[in-house]
Design a protein around this motif. Structure first.
Motif, PDB file in Angstrom:
ATOM      1  N   LYS A  18       0.840  -1.205   0.000  1.00 31.77           N
ATOM      2  CA  LYS A  18       0.000   0.000   0.000  1.00 31.77           C
ATOM      3  C   LYS A  18       0.875   1.254   0.000  1.00 31.77           C
ATOM      4  O   LYS A  18       0.628   2.196  -0.754  1.00 31.77           O
ATOM      5  CB  LYS A  18      -0.923   0.006   1.222  1.00 31.77           C
ATOM      6  CG  LYS A  18      -1.834   1.230   1.250  1.00 31.77           C
ATOM      7  CD  LYS A  18      -2.773   1.209   2.428  1.00 31.77           C
ATOM      8  CE  LYS A  18      -3.796   2.339   2.396  1.00 31.77           C
ATOM      9  NZ  LYS A  18      -3.345   3.613   1.868  1.00 31.77           N
ATOM     10  N   TRP A  19       1.900   1.246   0.834  1.00 35.23           N
ATOM     11  CA  TRP A  19       2.785   2.422   0.892  1.00 35.23           C
ATOM     12  C   TRP A  19       3.457   2.649  -0.462  1.00 35.23           C
ATOM     13  O   TRP A  19       3.563   3.781  -0.931  1.00 35.23           O
ATOM     14  CB  TRP A  19       3.834   2.219   1.997  1.00 35.23           C
ATOM     15  CG  TRP A  19       4.771   3.377   2.103  1.00 35.23           C
ATOM     16  CD1 TRP A  19       4.581   4.541   2.789  1.00 35.23           C
ATOM     17  CD2 TRP A  19       6.054   3.497   1.452  1.00 35.23           C
ATOM     18  NE1 TRP A  19       5.663   5.383   2.607  1.00 35.23           N
ATOM     19  CE2 TRP A  19       6.588   4.766   1.797  1.00 35.23           C
ATOM     20  CE3 TRP A  19       6.804   2.666   0.626  1.00 35.23           C
ATOM     21  CZ2 TRP A  19       7.825   5.222   1.343  1.00 35.23           C
ATOM     22  CZ3 TRP A  19       8.042   3.108   0.165  1.00 35.23           C
ATOM     23  CH2 TRP A  19       8.538   4.372   0.528  1.00 35.23           C
ATOM     24  N   LEU A  20       3.891   1.578  -1.101  1.00 34.39           N
ATOM     25  CA  LEU A  20       4.592   1.712  -2.384  1.00 34.39           C
ATOM     26  C   LEU A  20       3.689   2.328  -3.454  1.00 34.39           C
ATOM     27  O   LEU A  20       4.092   3.267  -4.154  1.00 34.39           O
ATOM     28  CB  LEU A  20       5.112   0.350  -2.855  1.00 34.39           C
ATOM     29  CG  LEU A  20       6.395  -0.123  -2.181  1.00 34.39           C
ATOM     30  CD1 LEU A  20       6.633  -1.611  -2.455  1.00 34.39           C
ATOM     31  CD2 LEU A  20       7.594   0.696  -2.667  1.00 34.39           C
ATOM     32  N   ILE A  21       2.474   1.843  -3.597  1.00 36.35           N
ATOM     33  CA  ILE A  21       1.622   2.394  -4.661  1.00 36.35           C
ATOM     34  C   ILE A  21       1.181   3.812  -4.300  1.00 36.35           C
ATOM     35  O   ILE A  21       1.144   4.701  -5.165  1.00 36.35           O
ATOM     36  CB  ILE A  21       0.412   1.477  -4.997  1.00 36.35           C
ATOM     37  CG1 ILE A  21      -0.373   2.047  -6.176  1.00 36.35           C
ATOM     38  CG2 ILE A  21      -0.502   1.231  -3.817  1.00 36.35           C
ATOM     39  CD1 ILE A  21       0.378   2.140  -7.479  1.00 36.35           C
ATOM     40  N   ASP A  22       0.866   4.060  -3.016  1.00 38.01           N
ATOM     41  CA  ASP A  22       0.467   5.420  -2.615  1.00 38.01           C
ATOM     42  C   ASP A  22       1.596   6.410  -2.888  1.00 38.01           C
ATOM     43  O   ASP A  22       1.370   7.523  -3.381  1.00 38.01           O
ATOM     44  CB  ASP A  22       0.115   5.466  -1.117  1.00 38.01           C
ATOM     45  CG  ASP A  22      -1.200   4.761  -0.800  1.00 38.01           C
ATOM     46  OD1 ASP A  22      -1.944   4.420  -1.741  1.00 38.01           O
ATOM     47  OD2 ASP A  22      -1.481   4.544   0.401  1.00 38.01           O
ATOM     48  N   THR A  23       2.827   6.032  -2.544  1.00 36.22           N
ATOM     49  CA  THR A  23       3.956   6.948  -2.684  1.00 36.22           C
ATOM     50  C   THR A  23       4.342   7.100  -4.155  1.00 36.22           C
ATOM     51  O   THR A  23       4.685   8.196  -4.603  1.00 36.22           O
ATOM     52  CB  THR A  23       5.149   6.464  -1.837  1.00 36.22           C
ATOM     53  OG1 THR A  23       4.665   6.127  -0.543  1.00 36.22           O
ATOM     54  CG2 THR A  23       6.210   7.534  -1.700  1.00 36.22           C
ATOM     55  N   LEU A  24       4.276   6.005  -4.901  1.00 35.24           N
ATOM     56  CA  LEU A  24       4.534   6.080  -6.354  1.00 35.24           C
ATOM     57  C   LEU A  24       3.642   7.154  -6.979  1.00 35.24           C
ATOM     58  O   LEU A  24       4.102   7.976  -7.784  1.00 35.24           O
ATOM     59  CB  LEU A  24       4.264   4.711  -6.981  1.00 35.24           C
ATOM     60  CG  LEU A  24       4.438   4.547  -8.499  1.00 35.24           C
ATOM     61  CD1 LEU A  24       4.743   3.082  -8.817  1.00 35.24           C
ATOM     62  CD2 LEU A  24       3.237   4.999  -9.300  1.00 35.24           C
TER      63      LEU A  24
END
Lengths: 147, 81
Positions: free
Chosen positions: A107-113
């Motif tokens: 979740k953090w990866l896609i949100d931050t991307l």
């Protein structure tokens, strides 16, 4: 694994990349092109990026995710160019010994991307107009397909 | 000093150029460079106001000084994913 590709994303290959006997959990997120946005119909999307910086930012995201969570593997693949409806434009896959880390890191990866990686999408609307999507800037550019 | 600034997405389309060359006095900051661009391309003023500048592929603060020979790019709000 960080990849920018101009072809359909091979989801099975992404999953294979993160699979490991060390992992007890694999989470795969696919962002797919949606037909309706706020009632408006999309025909297709086009993506472009600043390739060197996009790769560098994606590598930084992977590094940060690995430092924050106990991950076994991590894969981020973004598609560029023309993407027809219903196909994946992005895949984020992570594996970890236990599921909580995999869910949180994914979740953090896609949100931050979506916040920091220099990649942009253009909505090609069903009515023949198209516009670049720049969050916070209403209809930055709109023109007809005949321009 | 001459610098080249890469443009993307709506900025590139509205300016009609993927890369803009500017002649800036030494010591020019990122904010001053954006101001110069807005003067030369008034039609993209609104987009530029929300655009970040990348200096050697890292987001730069408005007060950062543009070094000679730097790789520069205008990064309008991103929409990947």
């Amino acid at each position: 694994m960080i990849e920018l590709v101009e072809r359909p994303i091979d989801e099975a290959a992404v999953l294979r990349h993160v699979s490991s006997p060390a992992a007890g959990a694999v989470v795969l997120f696919l962002g797919t092109t949606r037909e309706f946005t706020a009632g408006r119909q999309t025909a297709s999307l086009d993506y472009e990026c600043y390739p060197e910086m996009a790769r560098s930012k994606l590598r930084q995201l992977e590094e940060e995710a690995r430092s924050r969570w106990s991950l076994v593997e991590c894969a981020i693949v973004h598609r560029l160019g023309h993407v027809p409806l219903g196909e994946a434009s992005v895949a984020v896959a992570v594996s970890s010994p236990h599921r909580q880390a995999a869910f949180e890191a994914g979740k953090w990866l896609i949100d931050t991307l979506k916040e920091v990686v220099p990649i942009w999408k253009k909505e090609n609307w069903a009515d023949g107009t198209s516009e670049w999507v720049h969050p916070g800037i209403p209809a930055a550019k709109e023109h007809t397909a005949h321009d | 000093m001459k610098v080249r600034v890469q443009m993307f997405a709506a900025l590139k389309e509205m300016m009609g150029e993927a890369c803009v060359e500017l002649d800036l006095p030494p010591g020019t900051t990122v904010a001053q460079m954006k101001h110069t661009l807005a003067e030369r391309y008034p039609s993209v003023r609104e987009v530029l106001a929300r655009t970040q500048v990348a200096l050697n592929q890292e987001f730069a603060a408005p007060e950062a000084v543009v070094p000679e020979g730097a790789e520069l790019a205008c990064i309008p709000p991103v929409s990947g994913g």
